[in-house]
Each structure stands twice: as structure tokens, then as C-alpha cells.
Design an enzyme around this catalytic site. Sequence first.
Site, PDB file in Angstrom:
ATOM      1  N   SER A 191       0.838  -1.210   0.000  1.00  0.00           N
ATOM      2  CA  SER A 191       0.000   0.000   0.000  1.00  0.00           C
ATOM      3  C   SER A 191       0.873   1.260   0.000  1.00  0.00           C
ATOM      4  O   SER A 191       0.509   2.279  -0.597  1.00  0.00           O
ATOM      5  CB  SER A 191      -0.981   0.005   1.179  1.00  0.00           C
ATOM      6  OG  SER A 191      -0.314   0.195   2.395  1.00  0.00           O
ATOM      7  N   ASN A 192       2.031   1.197   0.640  1.00  0.00           N
ATOM      8  CA  ASN A 192       2.947   2.347   0.575  1.00  0.00           C
ATOM      9  C   ASN A 192       3.522   2.508  -0.834  1.00  0.00           C
ATOM     10  O   ASN A 192       3.646   3.624  -1.335  1.00  0.00           O
ATOM     11  CB  ASN A 192       4.083   2.187   1.590  1.00  0.00           C
ATOM     12  CG  ASN A 192       3.643   2.588   2.983  1.00  0.00           C
ATOM     13  OD1 ASN A 192       3.503   3.775   3.283  1.00  0.00           O
ATOM     14  ND2 ASN A 192       3.389   1.604   3.821  1.00  0.00           N
ATOM     15  N   LEU A 249      11.008  -7.237   3.951  1.00  0.00           N
ATOM     16  CA  LEU A 249      11.304  -7.897   5.218  1.00  0.00           C
ATOM     17  C   LEU A 249      12.678  -8.548   5.318  1.00  0.00           C
ATOM     18  O   LEU A 249      13.038  -9.083   6.363  1.00  0.00           O
ATOM     19  CB  LEU A 249      10.207  -8.933   5.522  1.00  0.00           C
ATOM     20  CG  LEU A 249       8.797  -8.334   5.570  1.00  0.00           C
ATOM     21  CD1 LEU A 249       7.767  -9.399   5.918  1.00  0.00           C
ATOM     22  CD2 LEU A 249       8.721  -7.180   6.567  1.00  0.00           C
ATOM     23  N   LEU A 296      16.882  -8.480   5.397  1.00  0.00           N
ATOM     24  CA  LEU A 296      17.999  -7.592   5.696  1.00  0.00           C
ATOM     25  C   LEU A 296      18.743  -7.253   4.403  1.00  0.00           C
ATOM     26  O   LEU A 296      18.964  -8.117   3.565  1.00  0.00           O
ATOM     27  CB  LEU A 296      18.948  -8.302   6.675  1.00  0.00           C
ATOM     28  CG  LEU A 296      19.993  -7.453   7.373  1.00  0.00           C
ATOM     29  CD1 LEU A 296      19.332  -6.424   8.292  1.00  0.00           C
ATOM     30  CD2 LEU A 296      20.931  -8.351   8.178  1.00  0.00           C
ATOM     31  N   ILE A 297      19.131  -5.977   4.266  1.00  0.00           N
ATOM     32  CA  ILE A 297      19.833  -5.560   3.043  1.00  0.00           C
ATOM     33  C   ILE A 297      21.306  -5.962   3.134  1.00  0.00           C
ATOM     34  O   ILE A 297      21.984  -5.629   4.105  1.00  0.00           O
ATOM     35  CB  ILE A 297      19.710  -4.020   2.850  1.00  0.00           C
ATOM     36  CG1 ILE A 297      18.238  -3.616   2.748  1.00  0.00           C
ATOM     37  CG2 ILE A 297      20.486  -3.553   1.628  1.00  0.00           C
ATOM     38  CD1 ILE A 297      17.480  -4.185   1.573  1.00  0.00           C
ATOM     39  N   ASN A 326      14.049   3.335   4.515  1.00  0.00           N
ATOM     40  CA  ASN A 326      13.044   2.372   4.972  1.00  0.00           C
ATOM     41  C   ASN A 326      11.978   3.106   5.772  1.00  0.00           C
ATOM     42  O   ASN A 326      12.236   4.157   6.351  1.00  0.00           O
ATOM     43  CB  ASN A 326      13.714   1.323   5.859  1.00  0.00           C
ATOM     44  CG  ASN A 326      12.745   0.275   6.364  1.00  0.00           C
ATOM     45  OD1 ASN A 326      11.904  -0.230   5.607  1.00  0.00           O
ATOM     46  ND2 ASN A 326      12.817  -0.043   7.642  1.00  0.00           N
ATOM     47  N   HIS A 350       9.240   2.391   8.973  1.00  0.00           N
ATOM     48  CA  HIS A 350       8.953   1.448  10.060  1.00  0.00           C
ATOM     49  C   HIS A 350       7.718   1.947  10.809  1.00  0.00           C
ATOM     50  O   HIS A 350       7.614   3.136  11.104  1.00  0.00           O
ATOM     51  CB  HIS A 350      10.163   1.363  10.998  1.00  0.00           C
ATOM     52  CG  HIS A 350       9.998   0.320  12.046  1.00  0.00           C
ATOM     53  ND1 HIS A 350      10.174  -1.022  11.784  1.00  0.00           N
ATOM     54  CD2 HIS A 350       9.635   0.398  13.349  1.00  0.00           C
ATOM     55  CE1 HIS A 350       9.946  -1.713  12.890  1.00  0.00           C
ATOM     56  NE2 HIS A 350       9.609  -0.872  13.854  1.00  0.00           N
ATOM     57  N   ASP A 356      16.545  -1.666  11.125  1.00  0.00           N
ATOM     58  CA  ASP A 356      15.924  -0.493  11.763  1.00  0.00           C
ATOM     59  C   ASP A 356      16.892   0.412  12.516  1.00  0.00           C
ATOM     60  O   ASP A 356      16.515   1.037  13.504  1.00  0.00           O
ATOM     61  CB  ASP A 356      14.813  -0.939  12.738  1.00  0.00           C
ATOM     62  CG  ASP A 356      13.770  -1.795  12.048  1.00  0.00           C
ATOM     63  OD1 ASP A 356      13.477  -1.537  10.864  1.00  0.00           O
ATOM     64  OD2 ASP A 356      13.251  -2.730  12.684  1.00  0.00           O
ATOM     65  N   GLU A 393       1.840   6.945   7.289  1.00  0.00           N
ATOM     66  CA  GLU A 393       2.811   6.433   6.318  1.00  0.00           C
ATOM     67  C   GLU A 393       2.462   6.904   4.910  1.00  0.00           C
ATOM     68  O   GLU A 393       3.305   7.410   4.170  1.00  0.00           O
ATOM     69  CB  GLU A 393       2.835   4.900   6.345  1.00  0.00           C
ATOM     70  CG  GLU A 393       3.424   4.323   7.619  1.00  0.00           C
ATOM     71  CD  GLU A 393       3.654   2.823   7.543  1.00  0.00           C
ATOM     72  OE1 GLU A 393       2.982   2.141   6.741  1.00  0.00           O
ATOM     73  OE2 GLU A 393       4.520   2.326   8.280  1.00  0.00           O
TER      74      GLU A 393
END
Length: 194
Positions: A14-15, A86, A88-89, A103, A105, A146, A175
Site C-alpha cells: 500500500s505504501n 522484510l 535484511l539488506i 526504509n 517502520h 531499523d 505512512e
Amino acid sequence: MKKRIAIFASGSGSNAQKILEFFKKHPEAEVALILSNNPEAYVLQRADNFEVPSHIFDKQEFYKSDEIVSLLKNLQIDLIVLAGFLWLIPENLISAFPNRIINIHPALLPKYGGKGMYGDKVHKAVLNAGEEESGITIHYVNEHFDEGEMIHQSRFKIEKGDDLEMIKFKGQQLEHLHYPKVVEQILKKIKNKN
Ligand code: GAR
């Protein structure tokens, strides 16, 4: 040339949708690619709806090759936007795009962040702790979940009787309102530096 955005998302998106809408007719920037680790993610349908190309990848490609970095470089991506992504980069992506990955959160970091804290789990933790407020955080991405430098926070009050759905709704409203505008601001700064 327009600044080019790549969005990573694992779920509904949705974002991503709000960002696609915001930049659809934007004079200075566009969404050039949507990437997902999840072939079932609804965000892929959203990409199709906007005629934006998408790319699905697996763990091998993401963590054990430079294919994603090459793809993003070939497409001349200026900013990577994580929107409900979801995984980790990995380090190779972070060093290829320094200060170019952000990102969102669904809580007021540094509280309620870290590995495993995503989506409803975050809201449940906030509710269980009896917090009087929550909010959203937009931040740069580093190699830890995060933890990168904060760019934006907005907050909302948790009223007596607010349940999980209400907290989620209030957070989502913030958001959807702020993420596209923050993306735009960051792209403007990138432009000014060039
Ligand atoms: C958003 O609320 C985002 O903040 C959260 O996932 C949701 C994705 O929703 N991200 C995290 O929890 C990351 N730790 P969407 O797919 O509808 O945009």
C-alpha cells in the site's frame, strides 16, 4: 533525466501504491522498478497496474550474487525505497548505494524495532506495552535492522479502546501521507548535490 526510484516490497504494497501515484506524473522523478522476494506479493499487481517493470528474486540472487546491484546500476537508480520489505539488506547493496536506501517502520524507533519486528507484531508490542502514543519512522538503511540515521518521524495518540486495527490504521494514514513526500525531499537533495 528524471531521478529514478526502485521500490522493494514483500507484501501488499500500500505504501508502494502511494509512491506510484505520487510520482506518476511527477516532472522530476519516476518509479523505474519494483522488486520483491515474494512471487505472491500483491505489490507486483500494483506494479503491473502502473506499467512499472518488476523483478522477483530469491535468497541466492539477493545474498550470494551481485545481480541486484548490477540491475539497479544498469537502470541508473538514484534511490532505493523499502516499503514493507522484510529481508535484511546485504552489504554489497549498501556499499553500492551509500545513503541512497531508505526504509519506513511502523513505530517510533528506536523502540519496537529490530529483527522480527514488522507489521502487526510491532503494533501488538506497542499495545501490550500500554504506550500512549505511537507513530512512524523513516530512516536510512544500514546493515542492521531499523538502525540507520533517522530522517522523519510523525506520531499519533493511542486513545483508550484503540485496538490493533485502529493503531494500524492510524499508522498507515501517516505512512501514506508522509512517505512519498519524504522520498521527494531526499531526491531533491540528491539533485542539488550533482
Ligand atoms: C508498513 O506498515 C511498513 O511500515 C511495515 O510494513 C508495512 C507494509 O505495508 N514495515 C515494517 O514493519 C519494516 N520493519 P504495505 O505493504 O501495505 O506498504
